[in-house]
Motif scaffolding. Structure first.
Motif, PDB file in Angstrom:
ATOM      1  N   ILE A 169      99.723 -55.600  37.217  1.00 19.16           N
ATOM      2  CA  ILE A 169     100.442 -55.699  35.947  1.00 19.16           C
ATOM      3  C   ILE A 169     101.940 -55.534  36.181  1.00 19.16           C
ATOM      4  CG2 ILE A 169     100.792 -54.610  33.695  1.00 19.16           C
ATOM      5  CD1 ILE A 169      97.807 -53.879  33.737  1.00 19.16           C
ATOM      6  N   ASP A 170     102.295 -54.580  37.015  1.00 19.30           N
ATOM      7  CA  ASP A 170     103.707 -54.343  37.327  1.00 19.30           C
ATOM      8  C   ASP A 170     104.349 -55.583  37.943  1.00 19.30           C
ATOM      9  OD1 ASP A 170     105.772 -53.373  39.636  1.00 19.30           O
ATOM     10  OD2 ASP A 170     105.911 -52.048  37.901  1.00 19.30           O
ATOM     11  N   ALA A 171     103.625 -56.241  38.865  1.00 17.51           N
ATOM     12  CA  ALA A 171     104.161 -57.440  39.506  1.00 17.51           C
ATOM     13  C   ALA A 171     104.439 -58.539  38.481  1.00 17.51           C
ATOM     14  CB  ALA A 171     103.184 -57.944  40.562  1.00 17.51           C
ATOM     15  N   ALA A 172     103.568 -58.667  37.475  1.00 17.46           N
ATOM     16  CA  ALA A 172     103.729 -59.711  36.472  1.00 17.46           C
ATOM     17  C   ALA A 172     104.983 -59.509  35.634  1.00 17.46           C
ATOM     18  CB  ALA A 172     102.502 -59.767  35.569  1.00 17.46           C
ATOM     19  N   VAL A 173     105.278 -58.257  35.263  1.00 18.10           N
ATOM     20  CA  VAL A 173     106.409 -58.023  34.365  1.00 18.10           C
ATOM     21  C   VAL A 173     107.738 -57.895  35.112  1.00 18.10           C
ATOM     22  CG1 VAL A 173     104.990 -57.000  32.574  1.00 18.10           C
ATOM     23  CG2 VAL A 173     105.980 -55.521  34.324  1.00 18.10           C
ATOM     24  N   ARG A 174     107.723 -58.083  36.435  1.00 19.57           N
ATOM     25  CA  ARG A 174     108.964 -58.118  37.207  1.00 19.57           C
ATOM     26  C   ARG A 174     109.260 -59.529  37.729  1.00 19.57           C
ATOM     27  NH1 ARG A 174     110.603 -52.852  38.442  1.00 19.57           N
ATOM     28  NH2 ARG A 174     108.969 -51.311  38.078  1.00 19.57           N
ATOM     29  N   SER A 175     108.517 -60.503  37.258  1.00 20.61           N
ATOM     30  CA  SER A 175     108.638 -61.868  37.757  1.00 20.61           C
ATOM     31  C   SER A 175     109.905 -62.550  37.257  1.00 20.61           C
ATOM     32  CB  SER A 175     107.426 -62.686  37.313  1.00 20.61           C
ATOM     33  OG  SER A 175     107.457 -62.844  35.899  1.00 20.61           O
ATOM     34  N   LYS A 176     110.204 -63.695  37.854  1.00 20.88           N
ATOM     35  CA  LYS A 176     111.333 -64.521  37.403  1.00 20.88           C
ATOM     36  C   LYS A 176     111.117 -64.954  35.952  1.00 20.88           C
ATOM     37  CE  LYS A 176     115.097 -67.053  38.002  1.00 20.88           C
ATOM     38  NZ  LYS A 176     115.115 -67.859  36.767  1.00 20.88           N
ATOM     39  N   ILE A 177     109.877 -65.213  35.599  1.00 22.42           N
ATOM     40  CA  ILE A 177     109.566 -65.595  34.220  1.00 22.42           C
ATOM     41  C   ILE A 177     109.954 -64.477  33.270  1.00 22.42           C
ATOM     42  CG2 ILE A 177     107.688 -66.122  32.624  1.00 22.42           C
ATOM     43  CD1 ILE A 177     106.256 -67.429  35.030  1.00 22.42           C
ATOM     44  N   ALA A 178     109.620 -63.244  33.648  1.00 24.93           N
ATOM     45  CA  ALA A 178     109.978 -62.102  32.807  1.00 24.93           C
ATOM     46  C   ALA A 178     111.488 -61.983  32.665  1.00 24.93           C
ATOM     47  CB  ALA A 178     109.396 -60.826  33.397  1.00 24.93           C
ATOM     48  N   GLN A 179     112.209 -62.203  33.763  1.00 24.95           N
ATOM     49  CA  GLN A 179     113.669 -62.136  33.720  1.00 24.95           C
ATOM     50  C   GLN A 179     114.231 -63.193  32.773  1.00 24.95           C
ATOM     51  OE1 GLN A 179     116.115 -59.982  35.705  1.00 24.95           O
ATOM     52  NE2 GLN A 179     117.050 -60.720  33.808  1.00 24.95           N
ATOM     53  N   ASP A 180     113.704 -64.418  32.843  1.00 26.12           N
ATOM     54  CA  ASP A 180     114.169 -65.486  31.959  1.00 26.12           C
ATOM     55  C   ASP A 180     113.924 -65.135  30.489  1.00 26.12           C
ATOM     56  OD1 ASP A 180     115.019 -66.970  34.111  1.00 26.12           O
ATOM     57  OD2 ASP A 180     113.229 -68.242  34.186  1.00 26.12           O
ATOM     58  N   LEU A 181     112.772 -64.548  30.205  1.00 31.15           N
ATOM     59  CA  LEU A 181     112.458 -64.185  28.830  1.00 31.15           C
ATOM     60  C   LEU A 181     113.337 -63.039  28.345  1.00 31.15           C
ATOM     61  CD1 LEU A 181     108.566 -64.451  28.919  1.00 31.15           C
ATOM     62  CD2 LEU A 181     110.171 -65.995  27.788  1.00 31.15           C
ATOM     63  N   TRP A 182     113.651 -62.124  29.235  1.00 30.78           N
ATOM     64  CA  TRP A 182     114.570 -61.039  28.884  1.00 30.78           C
ATOM     65  C   TRP A 182     115.956 -61.606  28.557  1.00 30.78           C
ATOM     66  CZ3 TRP A 182     114.266 -55.782  28.128  1.00 30.78           C
ATOM     67  CH2 TRP A 182     115.459 -55.058  28.163  1.00 30.78           C
ATOM     68  N   ASP A 183     116.401 -62.550  29.350  1.00 26.14           N
ATOM     69  CA  ASP A 183     117.740 -63.113  29.178  1.00 26.14           C
ATOM     70  C   ASP A 183     117.836 -64.064  27.993  1.00 26.14           C
ATOM     71  OD1 ASP A 183     118.583 -61.730  31.423  1.00 26.14           O
ATOM     72  OD2 ASP A 183     118.305 -63.444  32.781  1.00 26.14           O
ATOM     73  N   ASN A 184     116.765 -64.793  27.702  1.00 28.35           N
ATOM     74  CA  ASN A 184     116.854 -65.895  26.746  1.00 28.35           C
ATOM     75  C   ASN A 184     115.983 -65.750  25.509  1.00 28.35           C
ATOM     76  OD1 ASN A 184     118.620 -67.422  28.534  1.00 28.35           O
ATOM     77  ND2 ASN A 184     116.801 -67.771  29.802  1.00 28.35           N
ATOM     78  N   GLY A 185     115.294 -64.635  25.367  1.00 35.89           N
ATOM     79  CA  GLY A 185     114.427 -64.442  24.212  1.00 35.89           C
ATOM     80  C   GLY A 185     115.214 -64.317  22.913  1.00 35.89           C
ATOM     81  N   LYS A 186     114.537 -64.555  21.804  1.00 36.52           N
ATOM     82  CA  LYS A 186     115.154 -64.512  20.486  1.00 36.52           C
ATOM     83  C   LYS A 186     114.757 -63.238  19.745  1.00 36.52           C
ATOM     84  CE  LYS A 186     116.735 -68.717  21.109  1.00 36.52           C
ATOM     85  NZ  LYS A 186     118.174 -68.954  21.356  1.00 36.52           N
ATOM     86  N   CYS A 187     115.647 -62.798  18.889  1.00 35.49           N
ATOM     87  CA  CYS A 187     115.340 -61.662  18.015  1.00 35.49           C
ATOM     88  C   CYS A 187     114.377 -62.146  16.938  1.00 35.49           C
ATOM     89  CB  CYS A 187     116.622 -61.130  17.382  1.00 35.49           C
ATOM     90  SG  CYS A 187     116.366 -59.776  16.222  1.00 35.49           S
ATOM     91  N   THR A 188     113.187 -61.557  16.879  1.00 36.20           N
ATOM     92  CA  THR A 188     112.165 -62.013  15.951  1.00 36.20           C
ATOM     93  C   THR A 188     111.681 -60.866  15.074  1.00 36.20           C
ATOM     94  OG1 THR A 188     111.415 -63.628  17.585  1.00 36.20           O
ATOM     95  CG2 THR A 188     109.931 -63.159  15.735  1.00 36.20           C
ATOM     96  N   VAL A 189     111.858 -60.992  13.777  1.00 33.55           N
ATOM     97  CA  VAL A 189     111.342 -60.028  12.804  1.00 33.55           C
ATOM     98  C   VAL A 189     110.667 -60.828  11.689  1.00 33.55           C
ATOM     99  CG1 VAL A 189     113.086 -58.280  13.312  1.00 33.55           C
ATOM    100  CG2 VAL A 189     113.515 -59.971  11.528  1.00 33.55           C
ATOM    101  N   PRO A 190     109.749 -60.239  10.956  1.00 30.26           N
ATOM    102  CA  PRO A 190     109.080 -60.985   9.882  1.00 30.26           C
ATOM    103  C   PRO A 190     110.067 -61.410   8.805  1.00 30.26           C
ATOM    104  CG  PRO A 190     107.899 -58.960  10.397  1.00 30.26           C
ATOM    105  CD  PRO A 190     109.217 -58.885  11.093  1.00 30.26           C
TER     106      PRO A 190
END
Length: 225
Positions: A169-190
């Protein structure tokens, strides 16, 4: 695969795809647990407190809102307190085929996934709670919280204590994909006009909730255990 990702993105904020995409893009996921550099024995154990209450609002979609009297929080070994605010969550976004393996459930470590989702959400929305965090410190929080759960529940019949499980699980959340989502994710609220949006920022008080909504909630009280 592209159609599946497109459908998933329409339902969940991008941060919730972190684990999902990393699992699909790590071909040796179940075979190469040594790919991560973390050492289970060196991961600090923290403290879990308060009530974690989740409300179902759609297919595989939940909202965590802090309990009015006893909000959930994770106190890290270094003294930092992670106390999530309201956040959309689907737990650990783990591909359904992997659910057959013990521990790879979206809610096996629900409180840890909520804390991790909150840090992503706080970062994307510019909240001060995440100003000192990166995708890697968020992964540290997730691993510490999971280990705390494993050690806390290790003597229970349903215990999921498994160092190799935590490593993957730790390996998955340290991936390049995770980094991209951290950098480019959107603020989402209902949306404010949605049923959940009208009370998203208010504390959750299960004592005063109507019965229909109360039936859609699940609570774990860490201080009562």
């Amino acid at each position: 695969m592209k159609q599946f990702i497109k459908f998933s993105c329409s339902v969940f904020p991008p941060r919730h795809l972190t684990v999902l995409l990393a699992f699909f893009n790590t071909s040796a996921f179940l075979l190469c647990t040594s790919c991560s550099t973390i050492d289970y024995d060196k991961i600090p154990v923290g403290e879990l407190h308060g009530k974690l209450t989740l409300e179902w609002v759609g297919p595989d979609q939940f909202i965590y809102r802090p309990d009015a009297q006893h909000p959930f929080y994770f106190k890290r070994a270094n003294g930092e307190v992670i106390q999530p605010g309201s956040v959309y969550t689907d737990g650990g976004t783990i591909p359904r085929p992997l659910w057959v393996f013990r521990g790879y459930s979206p809610w096996g470590f629900g409180s840890a996934y909520v804390a991790h989702d909150w840090l992503f959400s706080a970062h994307h929305c510019g909240y001060p709670e995440a100003k000192n965090h990166t995708v890697f410190t968020a992964a540290d929080v997730l691993s510490e919280c999971i280990k705390t759960l494993m050690e806390r529940d290790k003597n229970k019949p349903e215990s999921l204590r498994n160092p190799s499980l935590l490593v993957t699980i730790d390996a998955a959340v340290r991936s390049k994909i995770a980094q991209d989502l951290w950098d480019n994710g959107k603020c989402t609220v209902p949306p404010a006009d949605s049923p959940e949006g009208r009370n998203f920022y208010s504390a959750m008080n299960t004592r005063t909730m109507d019965r229909e909504r109360l039936r859609r909630t699940e609570t774990r009280d860490f201080d009562a255990e």
